[in-house]
Design an enzyme around this catalytic site. Sequence first.
Site, PDB file in Angstrom:
ATOM      1  N   HIS A 306       0.932  -1.232   0.139  1.00  0.00           N
ATOM      2  CA  HIS A 306       0.050   0.042   0.182  1.00  0.00           C
ATOM      3  C   HIS A 306       0.679   1.177  -0.045  1.00  0.00           C
ATOM      4  O   HIS A 306       2.057   1.073   0.957  1.00  0.00           O
ATOM      5  CB  HIS A 306      -1.127   0.116   1.687  1.00  0.00           C
ATOM      6  N   ASP A 364      -8.057  -4.821  -0.097  1.00  0.00           N
ATOM      7  CA  ASP A 364      -8.329  -4.930  -1.467  1.00  0.00           C
ATOM      8  C   ASP A 364      -8.824  -6.830  -2.164  1.00  0.00           C
ATOM      9  O   ASP A 364      -8.943  -7.047  -2.729  1.00  0.00           O
ATOM     10  CB  ASP A 364      -8.141  -4.159  -3.546  1.00  0.00           C
TER      11      ASP A 364
END
Length: 429
Positions: A306, A364
């Site tokens: 991320h 996700d």
Amino acid sequence: MSEKVAKLTIGDETYEFPVLDGSVGPSVIDIRSLYAKTGLFTYDPGYTSTAACDSTITYIDGDKGELLYRGYPIDQLAEHSHYLEVCYLLLYGELPAPKELDLFENRVTRHTMVHEQVHNFFRGFRRDAHPMAVMTGVVGALAAFYHDSIDITDPVQRETASVRLVAKMPTIAAMAYKYSIGQPFVYPRNELTYAANFLYMCFSVPAEPYTVDPILARAMDRIFTLHADHEQNASTSTVRLAGSSDANPFACIAAGVACLWGPAHGGANEAALSMLRQIGTVDRIPEFVARAKDKNDPFRLMGFGHRVYKNYDPRAKVMQETAREVLGLLGVENNPTLQVAQELERIALSDPYFVERKLYPNVDFYSGIILDAMGFPTSMFTAIFALSRTVGWIAQWKEMIADPQKKIGRPRQLYAGAIARDYQDMGSR
């Protein structure tokens, strides 16, 4: 304001700039006077080291893997709260008292229907239009229907627009889904919860009764909660930039929807699920892990790492638990996609290659599996993300509008093009 200063030396000149401290997190160097003092700009592609605003809404500590809404840890809110209570928290700064929550939920519930003429918009789209394309157009068009809530100088109109957007976004997303599969639109039901109502509008049909399973409704509510806000990400910054020009709130949120559509942002859960399906079975994982480590291979593991988190994404932990609950309920606990996901997660948390690069699973990674198990096509994943994030966009927009330091956004550039030159006639080129 901090009494600390940062000193910048350019040639023989030294300039001082104040250092500002927040309540938590890194301090910032206030460079608003940099150009006036030095004639120079900073250069920061992607704004990786630039704070464009001050905010009291969301805080992320990427090293610790911490996400706070108004100071409350995301895992506590996901476990003990629900989405509309989180919406109230983000919009107004504090958790609501019982009467405040009842009033807020009642207002949202009674704004879930859209103007009947909005239905006509959908008939102008092709049947195979991506739901995000539809949502971008329809959300922006709301300004043509709700003229009594587009004056951003009026606090009452700003409040009305905020409630309308939170209330109507699930209806618009569900309509986009229904239109894409050729089924009739389903009107919202006021007796259902926010998450249950969305599932009802997506999966019920007029021909037979439909009851929303409470486990699925709770899972949907958690997905909404975990995606409600995430500090100054690309789409939130887009909403703020659009809002800095005093654009109406519906236009600003439509801009956020458009930005979220990018595969590097809101479309990441679609990409993660596609990757898991491409791998297929656990025995093929070593092949794809080897490809991910090969610098000459374009393949990348989606759903890992991320931009902000350098630790385990705190939202991913909640999503992992929710994925098991949903897959267990639907009788697909042996789903090969989940098995691939679990093994990939184990590798990412133990393989030195991933650990050293801090490539931990993010939100996700699991959200796509949950939505797929519920029956949503991958084209709806980002649309669900958009309706979840709407309240965060609105909270950030309202904060920006009320900020006395508000200015229209105007980034500068490092120009590397041609210098001034004279026009040449066609014959001399």
